[in-house]
Design an enzyme around this catalytic site. Structure first.
Site, PDB file in Angstrom:
ATOM      1  N   SER A 126      80.501  78.699  49.675  1.00  0.00           N
ATOM      2  CA  SER A 126      80.980  78.001  50.866  1.00  0.00           C
ATOM      3  C   SER A 126      80.942  78.931  52.067  1.00  0.00           C
ATOM      4  CB  SER A 126      82.422  77.553  50.606  1.00  0.00           C
ATOM      5  OG  SER A 126      83.051  77.209  51.819  1.00  0.00           O
ATOM      6  N   TYR A 150      91.146  79.684  48.220  1.00  0.00           N
ATOM      7  CA  TYR A 150      89.897  79.006  47.839  1.00  0.00           C
ATOM      8  C   TYR A 150      88.699  79.900  48.176  1.00  0.00           C
ATOM      9  CZ  TYR A 150      85.973  75.724  48.435  1.00  0.00           C
ATOM     10  OH  TYR A 150      84.750  75.106  48.390  1.00  0.00           O
ATOM     11  N   LYS A 154      85.826  81.922  45.876  1.00  0.00           N
ATOM     12  CA  LYS A 154      84.374  81.788  46.030  1.00  0.00           C
ATOM     13  C   LYS A 154      83.729  83.167  46.170  1.00  0.00           C
ATOM     14  CE  LYS A 154      83.715  77.290  46.014  1.00  0.00           C
ATOM     15  NZ  LYS A 154      83.066  76.655  44.863  1.00  0.00           N
TER      16      LYS A 154
HETATM   17  P1  NAD Z   1      84.106  67.272  43.878  1.00  0.00           P
HETATM   18  O1  NAD Z   1      85.548  67.479  43.618  1.00  0.00           O
HETATM   19  O2  NAD Z   1      83.657  65.947  44.327  1.00  0.00           O
HETATM   20  O3  NAD Z   1      83.255  67.680  42.585  1.00  0.00           O
HETATM   21  C1  NAD Z   1      83.666  68.670  41.688  1.00  0.00           C
HETATM   22  C2  NAD Z   1      83.506  68.108  40.297  1.00  0.00           C
HETATM   23  O4  NAD Z   1      83.858  69.114  39.350  1.00  0.00           O
HETATM   24  C3  NAD Z   1      84.395  66.910  40.015  1.00  0.00           C
HETATM   25  O5  NAD Z   1      83.605  65.898  39.433  1.00  0.00           O
HETATM   26  C4  NAD Z   1      85.453  67.427  39.035  1.00  0.00           C
HETATM   27  O6  NAD Z   1      85.871  66.424  38.144  1.00  0.00           O
HETATM   28  C5  NAD Z   1      84.703  68.542  38.354  1.00  0.00           C
HETATM   29  N1  NAD Z   1      85.528  69.660  37.867  1.00  0.00           N
HETATM   30  C6  NAD Z   1      86.482  70.356  38.539  1.00  0.00           C
HETATM   31  N2  NAD Z   1      86.982  71.332  37.767  1.00  0.00           N
HETATM   32  C7  NAD Z   1      86.321  71.273  36.591  1.00  0.00           C
HETATM   33  C8  NAD Z   1      86.378  72.021  35.393  1.00  0.00           C
HETATM   34  N3  NAD Z   1      87.255  73.029  35.242  1.00  0.00           N
HETATM   35  N4  NAD Z   1      85.543  71.687  34.371  1.00  0.00           N
HETATM   36  C9  NAD Z   1      84.677  70.662  34.496  1.00  0.00           C
HETATM   37  N5  NAD Z   1      84.587  69.909  35.606  1.00  0.00           N
HETATM   38  C10 NAD Z   1      85.390  70.216  36.640  1.00  0.00           C
HETATM   39  O7  NAD Z   1      83.663  68.406  44.941  1.00  0.00           O
HETATM   40  P2  NAD Z   1      82.293  68.542  45.746  1.00  0.00           P
HETATM   41  O8  NAD Z   1      82.569  68.252  47.155  1.00  0.00           O
HETATM   42  O9  NAD Z   1      81.224  67.830  45.039  1.00  0.00           O
HETATM   43  O10 NAD Z   1      82.084  70.106  45.622  1.00  0.00           O
HETATM   44  C11 NAD Z   1      81.279  70.653  44.599  1.00  0.00           C
HETATM   45  C12 NAD Z   1      81.311  72.168  44.718  1.00  0.00           C
HETATM   46  O11 NAD Z   1      80.863  72.536  46.021  1.00  0.00           O
HETATM   47  C13 NAD Z   1      82.700  72.765  44.557  1.00  0.00           C
HETATM   48  O12 NAD Z   1      82.587  73.973  43.844  1.00  0.00           O
HETATM   49  C14 NAD Z   1      83.122  73.038  45.982  1.00  0.00           C
HETATM   50  O13 NAD Z   1      84.022  74.110  46.059  1.00  0.00           O
HETATM   51  C15 NAD Z   1      81.795  73.394  46.632  1.00  0.00           C
HETATM   52  N6  NAD Z   1      81.800  73.147  48.083  1.00  0.00           N
HETATM   53  C16 NAD Z   1      82.062  71.897  48.554  1.00  0.00           C
HETATM   54  C17 NAD Z   1      82.100  71.685  49.925  1.00  0.00           C
HETATM   55  C18 NAD Z   1      82.425  70.323  50.488  1.00  0.00           C
HETATM   56  O14 NAD Z   1      82.778  70.240  51.661  1.00  0.00           O
HETATM   57  N7  NAD Z   1      82.307  69.256  49.712  1.00  0.00           N
HETATM   58  C19 NAD Z   1      81.858  72.741  50.825  1.00  0.00           C
HETATM   59  C20 NAD Z   1      81.562  74.002  50.291  1.00  0.00           C
HETATM   60  C21 NAD Z   1      81.530  74.187  48.924  1.00  0.00           C
HETATM   61  N1  UFG Z   2      89.500  67.074  61.570  1.00  0.00           N
HETATM   62  C1  UFG Z   2      90.242  66.241  62.394  1.00  0.00           C
HETATM   63  N2  UFG Z   2      90.939  65.217  61.817  1.00  0.00           N
HETATM   64  C2  UFG Z   2      90.916  64.992  60.462  1.00  0.00           C
HETATM   65  C3  UFG Z   2      90.153  65.845  59.643  1.00  0.00           C
HETATM   66  C4  UFG Z   2      89.458  66.885  60.230  1.00  0.00           C
HETATM   67  O1  UFG Z   2      90.283  66.430  63.604  1.00  0.00           O
HETATM   68  O2  UFG Z   2      91.580  64.054  60.005  1.00  0.00           O
HETATM   69  C5  UFG Z   2      88.718  68.171  62.183  1.00  0.00           C
HETATM   70  C6  UFG Z   2      89.115  69.553  61.719  1.00  0.00           C
HETATM   71  O3  UFG Z   2      90.195  70.041  62.484  1.00  0.00           O
HETATM   72  C7  UFG Z   2      87.817  70.330  61.907  1.00  0.00           C
HETATM   73  C8  UFG Z   2      86.740  69.290  61.621  1.00  0.00           C
HETATM   74  O4  UFG Z   2      87.366  68.027  61.800  1.00  0.00           O
HETATM   75  O5  UFG Z   2      87.691  70.748  63.241  1.00  0.00           O
HETATM   76  C9  UFG Z   2      86.174  69.360  60.209  1.00  0.00           C
HETATM   77  O6  UFG Z   2      87.231  69.323  59.269  1.00  0.00           O
HETATM   78  P1  UFG Z   2      86.979  69.106  57.706  1.00  0.00           P
HETATM   79  O7  UFG Z   2      88.312  69.073  57.039  1.00  0.00           O
HETATM   80  O8  UFG Z   2      86.063  67.970  57.489  1.00  0.00           O
HETATM   81  O9  UFG Z   2      86.148  70.399  57.295  1.00  0.00           O
HETATM   82  P2  UFG Z   2      86.537  71.951  57.368  1.00  0.00           P
HETATM   83  O10 UFG Z   2      85.455  72.602  58.150  1.00  0.00           O
HETATM   84  O11 UFG Z   2      87.907  72.155  57.811  1.00  0.00           O
HETATM   85  O12 UFG Z   2      86.504  72.381  55.818  1.00  0.00           O
HETATM   86  C10 UFG Z   2      85.307  72.321  55.077  1.00  0.00           C
HETATM   87  C11 UFG Z   2      85.609  72.081  53.604  1.00  0.00           C
HETATM   88  C12 UFG Z   2      86.326  73.275  53.009  1.00  0.00           C
HETATM   89  C13 UFG Z   2      85.565  74.533  53.282  1.00  0.00           C
HETATM   90  C14 UFG Z   2      85.311  74.665  54.748  1.00  0.00           C
HETATM   91  C15 UFG Z   2      84.497  75.882  55.050  1.00  0.00           C
HETATM   92  O13 UFG Z   2      86.411  70.936  53.446  1.00  0.00           O
HETATM   93  O14 UFG Z   2      86.404  73.099  51.621  1.00  0.00           O
HETATM   94  O15 UFG Z   2      84.615  73.514  55.226  1.00  0.00           O
HETATM   95  O16 UFG Z   2      83.185  75.708  54.614  1.00  0.00           O
HETATM   96  F1  UFG Z   2      86.268  75.624  52.872  1.00  0.00           F
END
Ligand code: NAD
Ligand code: UFG
Length: 338
Positions: A126, A150, A154
């Site tokens: 991330s 978190y 990572k």
């Molecule tokens: P998500 O929660 O939708 O998907 C994660 C999946 O992993 C889920 O289906 C959950 O059931 C499964 N899971 C969690 N813990 C587990 C375990 N111990 N064993 C087996 N399965 C498990 O999340 P996502 O948005 O798809 O994110 C996927 C990955 O990408 C995560 O590692 C997250 O940290 C990373 N990531 C996501 C974002 C984002 O904004 N979505 C940004 C940066 C990084």
């Molecule tokens: N925001 C609002 N209102 C809301 C939700 C979000 O104004 O209800 C704003 C936040 O303040 C931010 C922007 O929208 O300025 C994006 O917010 P998100 O929560 O969608 O995303 P973030 O960038 O805060 O966080 C995301 C992932 C995290 C990750 C991070 C860094 O959700 O898991 O990016 O990569 F750690």
């Protein structure tokens, strides 16, 4: 025969889209997911979209026996490791759960891969590993100083991968530093299905546009950004999914590891997102300004040069398409997966 990729967390948001991209590219995804943040009905949708009989191991990545079963019965080309907990807020409240699930989970997975001779891993890292920007855009050599549990997890995993690769010259990984994945598959069949009140901007905006929530609270209006609201590098989840295929091909071709940003290279403010979503949906998205959210950074976006050079990948879809596809998913599945 198609090469098999074990997709941990493959029923989740990013993992499910990645299964579709992998299948489309000729790989056979096998899913391992404990369903802690996903529904089993995603599997049917994946089978429908890919035309493949995708196998599911309902198991936790910390369960060595289950990993052995998933890895034993056929050669596995690579593991795409999405399984993890992902709420920054929750990680501050329950840091040990986050380290156990995410960091220990990855350690158990790497051990199992070593037992079964699996040599490639794609890891969902991330942009949060960078911490407070010392310069923008973030390049991969920006200092790594995450500010929440978190992000610390990572980074710990990235370090673990680095050492594992140093100890085993046959093992290679891609640490993929996602910026802000949004949108959905253009079919409207799979998408982001947060439980309860969405924490992230796009799903919240989508629920306001659909009338399920009255207003969007915009967290902060006096940041030092062009319109005072937070700026992020939003990228279409299908671009992100395709980047995983490009990264896997990189590992197959280059036999070396990489840590790389996955973003578009440009930022959009909260107000720009709201405007784009209103245009894509044809629905109003009323807003109210609220105080800054604790822990939020004012702005950041990716330098996406390395991904273009090394993976041959660039994000192809813009904000309009992200909003259009997010809206299609939202309007066709107002209650998410049921
Ligand atoms: P998500 O929660 O939708 O998907 C994660 C999946 O992993 C889920 O289906 C959950 O059931 C499964 N899971 C969690 N813990 C587990 C375990 N111990 N064993 C087996 N399965 C498990 O999340 P996502 O948005 O798809 O994110 C996927 C990955 O990408 C995560 O590692 C997250 O940290 C990373 N990531 C996501 C974002 C984002 O904004 N979505 C940004 C940066 C990084
Ligand atoms: N925001 C609002 N209102 C809301 C939700 C979000 O104004 O209800 C704003 C936040 O303040 C931010 C922007 O929208 O300025 C994006 O917010 P998100 O929560 O969608 O995303 P973030 O960038 O805060 O966080 C995301 C992932 C995290 C990750 C991070 C860094 O959700 O898991 O990016 O990569 F750690």
């Amino acid at each position: 025969m198609a090469a098999t990729v074990l997709v941990t967390g493959g029923l989740g948001y990013v993992g499910s889209h990645c299964c579709v991209a992998l299948a489309h590219a000729g790989y056979e995804p096998v899913v391992l997911d404990n369903l802690s943040n996903a529904r089993e009905s995603v599997l049917e949708r994946l089978r429908e979209l890919t035309g493949a009989a995708i196998e599911l191991h309902r198991a936790d990545v910390r369960d060595a026996g289950a990993l052995d079963r998933a890895l034993a019965n056929r050669p596995i080309e690579a593991v795409a490791h999405f399984a993890g907990l992902k709420s920054v807020r929750e990680s501050v409240e329950r840091p040990l759960d986050y380290f156990d699930n995410n960091v220990n989970g990855t350690a158990r997975l790497l051990e199992a891969m070593a037992r079964h001779g699996v040599r490639r891993m794609l890891f969902s890292s991330s942009a949060t590993v960078y911490g407070v920007p010392q310069r923008l855009p973030y390049t991969e050599d920006h200092p790594l100083e995450p500010v929440n549990p978190y992000g610390c997890g990572k980074l710990a995993i990235e370090r673990m991968l680095e050492r594992a690769a140093a100890a085993n010259p046959d093992f290679h990984y891609a640490a993929l530093r996602y910026f802000n994945p949004v949108g959905a598959h253009p079919s409207g069949r799979i998408g982001e299905d947060p439980r309860g009140v969405p924490e992230n901007l796009l799903p919240y905006v989508a629920q306001v546009a659909s009338g399920q929530r009255p207003t969007l609270r915009v967290f902060g209006k006096d940041y030092d950004t062009p319109d005072g609201t937070g700026v992020r590098d939003y990228l279409h989840v299908m671009d992100l999914a395709e980047a995983h295929v490009a990264a896997l091909r990189f590992l197959e071709r280059e036999h070396r590891s990489i840590a790389v940003n996955l973003g578009t290279g440009r930022g959009h403010s909260v107000l720009e997102v709201v405007k784009a979503f209103e245009a894509a949906s044809g629905r109003p998205v009323p807003i109210e300004f609220a105080p800054r959210r604790a822990g939020d950074l004012p702005e950041y976006w990716a330098d996406a040069t390395l991904a273009a050079q090394e993976l041959g990948w660039r994000a192809a879809r813009g904000l309009e398409e992200m909003c259009r596809d997010a809206w299609r998913w939202q309007s066709q599945n107002p209650d998410g997966y049921v």
